[in-house]
Structures are given as C-alpha cells and as structure tokens.
Design a protein around this motif. Structure first.
Motif, PDB file in Angstrom:
ATOM      1  N   ARG A  26      -8.653  19.797   2.573  1.00  0.00           N
ATOM      2  CA  ARG A  26      -7.238  19.983   2.957  1.00  0.00           C
ATOM      3  C   ARG A  26      -6.528  18.646   3.154  1.00  0.00           C
ATOM      4  O   ARG A  26      -5.390  18.479   2.722  1.00  0.00           O
ATOM      5  N   CYS A  39      -9.187  23.416  12.159  1.00  0.00           N
ATOM      6  CA  CYS A  39      -8.988  23.583  10.711  1.00  0.00           C
ATOM      7  C   CYS A  39      -9.913  24.699  10.218  1.00  0.00           C
ATOM      8  O   CYS A  39     -10.783  24.504   9.395  1.00  0.00           O
ATOM      9  N   CYS A  77      -2.710  24.315  12.641  1.00  0.00           N
ATOM     10  CA  CYS A  77      -2.167  22.986  12.321  1.00  0.00           C
ATOM     11  C   CYS A  77      -1.305  22.430  13.444  1.00  0.00           C
ATOM     12  O   CYS A  77      -1.235  21.215  13.623  1.00  0.00           O
ATOM     13  N   CYS A 102      -3.341  20.288  15.570  1.00  0.00           N
ATOM     14  CA  CYS A 102      -4.192  19.326  14.856  1.00  0.00           C
ATOM     15  C   CYS A 102      -3.741  17.886  15.123  1.00  0.00           C
ATOM     16  O   CYS A 102      -2.547  17.578  15.034  1.00  0.00           O
ATOM     17  N   THR A 160      -2.213  15.957  11.504  1.00  0.00           N
ATOM     18  CA  THR A 160      -1.286  16.627  10.564  1.00  0.00           C
ATOM     19  C   THR A 160      -0.588  15.619   9.653  1.00  0.00           C
ATOM     20  O   THR A 160      -0.410  15.890   8.469  1.00  0.00           O
ATOM     21  N   CYS A 209      -2.396  14.888   6.521  1.00  0.00           N
ATOM     22  CA  CYS A 209      -2.927  16.028   5.782  1.00  0.00           C
ATOM     23  C   CYS A 209      -1.996  16.429   4.635  1.00  0.00           C
ATOM     24  O   CYS A 209      -0.893  16.931   4.856  1.00  0.00           O
ATOM     25  N   TYR A 233      -1.224  20.268   4.398  1.00  0.00           N
ATOM     26  CA  TYR A 233      -0.220  20.669   5.397  1.00  0.00           C
ATOM     27  C   TYR A 233       1.176  20.232   4.951  1.00  0.00           C
ATOM     28  O   TYR A 233       2.134  21.005   5.024  1.00  0.00           O
ATOM     29  N   GLN A 257      -2.011  24.774   3.345  1.00  0.00           N
ATOM     30  CA  GLN A 257      -3.234  24.802   4.164  1.00  0.00           C
ATOM     31  C   GLN A 257      -3.908  26.177   4.193  1.00  0.00           C
ATOM     32  O   GLN A 257      -5.098  26.277   4.435  1.00  0.00           O
TER      33      GLN A 257
HETATM   34 FE1  SF4 Z   1      -6.472  21.328   8.755  1.00  0.00          FE
HETATM   35 FE2  SF4 Z   1      -4.562  19.823   7.781  1.00  0.00          FE
HETATM   36 FE3  SF4 Z   1      -3.939  21.869   9.320  1.00  0.00          FE
HETATM   37 FE4  SF4 Z   1      -5.117  19.729  10.366  1.00  0.00          FE
HETATM   38  S1  SF4 Z   1      -3.096  19.829   9.440  1.00  0.00           S
HETATM   39  S2  SF4 Z   1      -5.644  21.883  10.739  1.00  0.00           S
HETATM   40  S3  SF4 Z   1      -6.467  19.094   8.707  1.00  0.00           S
HETATM   41  S4  SF4 Z   1      -4.907  21.967   7.327  1.00  0.00           S
END
Ligand code: SF4
Length: 362
Positions: free
Chosen positions: A151, A194, A201, A204, A207, A210, A213, A218
């Motif tokens: 991701r 994740c 997200c 997270c 982010t 990513c 995202y 995602q």
């Molecule tokens: Fe996963 Fe990216 Fe969402 Fe973070 S931002 S939880 S790494 S998909």
C-alpha cells in the motif's frame, strides 16, 4: 541530508513513535530471550495473536528453555501443540532444540548462517530471530509487512510471499540500530491499523508516505485473496472392547503426521458412508465390520481443507491384531494423546454421551 534521506528519517521516526505508544504488550515482546522469540514466531505463523496466547503460556510453563524442550518426548510436544495445526513445525522445534543443545551447548547461535541450517528455519524465521533477539538489521517480511509496503508503494501487480520486489523498501528504510523495533512496528501497523479489510488510515502514523492512501486505493490494494478449500467427507469407527476404544497412530510423514485418531478414512466417489466405513476398516485393520450405528457428524476447518467426519459405533467380526501404531485406551486416557482437532470434537461428543448416560438423561 538529502530530501530522500530526510523523508526516510521522518518515516522511521513516526513509525517508531507510534509503535512505542500503541503496540500490544505480549509476553514474547517483553524479552530478548531468543528461545521464547523463536517459539512465538513459529506459533504465530499458524494463527492470530489471540489464538496463540494460551498455547504460548502453556508451552512456556512446560518447556521454559531449550533444555526442557530437548528432553521432552515428541508425543508430549505434539499434545501441547494440538489444535495449532502444521504439526511439522512442532516437530522441527523439538528436533532443532536437540541440535542446539548438542551442537551449541543449549544457546541459540546469533549467526544467520548457523540458524538457517536448523530444521524449520526458513528465511522468515531466521531473519526474525536475528532481528528481534539479536537486533541485527535483517528485513522481516510477513503477510502484514507485505500488505503495508504494497500500500505504501501502491504496488498493483500481484506479489507472492517470496517476492523480492518489496525488499528495496526495507533495505532503504531499515535502521542499522533498533531494526527489531522497526520490523515489529511495521508488523504491528499491519495487524492493528493497515488491516486487510477496512484499513484505519485516519489512525495511521504514515499516511503522508502512503501512495495507495493518496490515490484513495487503500481498500482495493492488494486485491482480496480467494480461498478454495478442499472439502472432504470421512468416516470413522468407534470400536470398543471392555470399556476401551481402539485408536491408531497416523504415519510419520504427511498431513497430521504422528497424531492419533480413530480408524477410518475418506469416502470415495460413488460410495455410501456405510460402504466407505466397511472398506476403510477392512483396509486398515484387516477385519470386517459386523454391526454399525451412526453416532454423530462433526465439521472441522483445517488450514488446508474442511472435513465432515461421520462417526459410527462399530462391532467387528474378529479382533484386530495389535501393533505399535494401534492401541486400546479408555476414553479418559485418550485425552493424553495428541489428536487432530476433528477427532478432538468426536472425543468431546463421546465424553458428553458418557456423562449423560451416567446422569440418566439418555
Ligand atoms: Fe495502510 Fe496507507 Fe492506510 Fe496507513 S495510510 S493504514 S499504510 S493504507
């Protein structure tokens, strides 16, 4: 410092801060003992943290170190492992503990090339122990880490567990010191935030690094896996003599190797359940079934297949010849034997039936 290096430092800092504040306190994380880390890693390859915890605690109590594990009989080790599946992994733990005791005086060697020669030490386990126990900068890639990197990098093509395309990310981001924390932080991020479905997200810490995202993808990267379970129907005979039941040991190689079970086997195409039972008992015990009564059906989903087990109480025309893989045991004594989870459900049924008989409710 170049822009890229600055971003890497920022990424590490955020991830490690998040890990410090949010990681789950687990017994194998509160220690640097390579033996405990090794056992937990092998167990965690089977299933979730929640499912592993009771097994780990029991194991730690019975086999607290290499010495106690290496001295234990294999059947006891398999019994403690019962229900976790992939019994070969328990056998490898046992076998490797004996090698470590003899060759390394009971100390797990802190060297990749020595570890990887031990039974059950693939690239993942070897890297995990080098990183978590000895803090050496080896990348540790499990399913959670793979998903996070896929991701972060917005990798749309299919990847496999042995795919090397994820390694450049780890090689550039893995710090030389505290690599164990960094690897575990990525794993924990995959497990808690994740997640495979509905990644969280908004919670997270990375982010802004990513790419999935940023692209709003995602939820669709990586694409969900389709599982095709093989479905099996099997029949088993509950054969009794003077208050004891006949059990047999499975072969020492292949699926569920060396576990104990009731005689029986798979139903072949075109066979009725009763025909399958007659054939299986004849093939396995060289004796014919004289009488049979259906008792119960249980369902169990193993990792690789699902089985419907049909249990029949049987009377045989003659006594089977005993050998070292065939035993008469009481229902109470069966509890001491390592058995597959499907057979354990049949044992529960038989115990319940006995209790009801005693209390007169049947
Ligand atoms: Fe996963 Fe990216 Fe969402 Fe973070 S931002 S939880 S790494 S998909």
């Amino acid at each position: 410092m170049s822009n890229q290096n600055q971003r890497i430092t920022e990424f590490r800092g955020r991830l490690l801060r998040w890990y410090r504040n949010h990681h789950r306190k687990l017994p194998w994380r509160e220690t640097q003992d390579p033996y405990k880390i090794w056992v937990s890693e092998i167990m965690l390859q089977q299933t979730t943290v929640q499912a592993v915890l009771p097994y780990y605690r029991k194991w730690e109590k019975l086999f607290p170190d290499i010495e106690s594990l290496s001295r234990a009989p294999l059947q006891k080790v398999l019994k403690v492992w019962q229900g976790l599946g992939y019994y070969q992994r328990a056998k490898n733990l046992h076998k490797a503990s004996r090698i470590i005791k003899d060759k390394f005086k009971g100390q797990i060697p802190p060297a990749y090339h020595e570890l990887k020669k031990l039974p059950g030490f693939g690239p993942y386990t070897t890297a995990a122990i080098m990183s978590f126990a000895f803090d050496k900068p080896y990348p540790v890639v499990d399913a959670n880490v793979r998903r996070v990197i896929i991701r972060l990098r917005r990798i749309r093509q299919k990847t496999s567990p042995n795919d090397k395309s994820l390694l450049p990310f780890l090689e550039t981001h893995l710090p030389l010191k505290k690599s164990g924390h960094f690897n575990q932080a990525l794993m924990e991020l995959g497990a808690l935030v994740c997640r495979p479905k509905n990644p969280r997200c908004l919670l997270c810490p990375v982010t802004e690094f990513c790419q999935a995202y940023q692209a709003g993808e995602q939820e669709v990267i990586p694409p969900p896996k389709k599982r095709n379970y093989q479905k099996i129907e099997a029949v088993i005979g509950i054969i009794k003599k003077s208050g004891q039941i006949l059990i047999q040991k499975r072969p020492s190689s292949g699926l569920l190797a060396d576990l104990w079970e009731f005689p029986g086997g798979k139903r072949a195409a075109g066979e009725s359940l009763e025909q399958a039972l007659d054939r299986e008992i004849k093939e396995e015990l060289s004796v014919e079934v004289a009488k049979k009564n259906f008792l119960t059906r249980v369902h169990h989903a193993y990792t690789q297949f699902q089985v419907d087990l049909y249990a029949y109480e049987c009377r045989l025309k003659n006594e089977p010849h005993l050998n070292r893989r065939l035993r008469w045991v009481t229902l109470k004594a069966i509890r001491r034997y390592p058995v597959p989870s499907g057979s354990a459900k049949i044992i529960n049924f038989l115990e319940e039936r006995e209790k009801n008989k005693i209390s007169g409710t049947e």
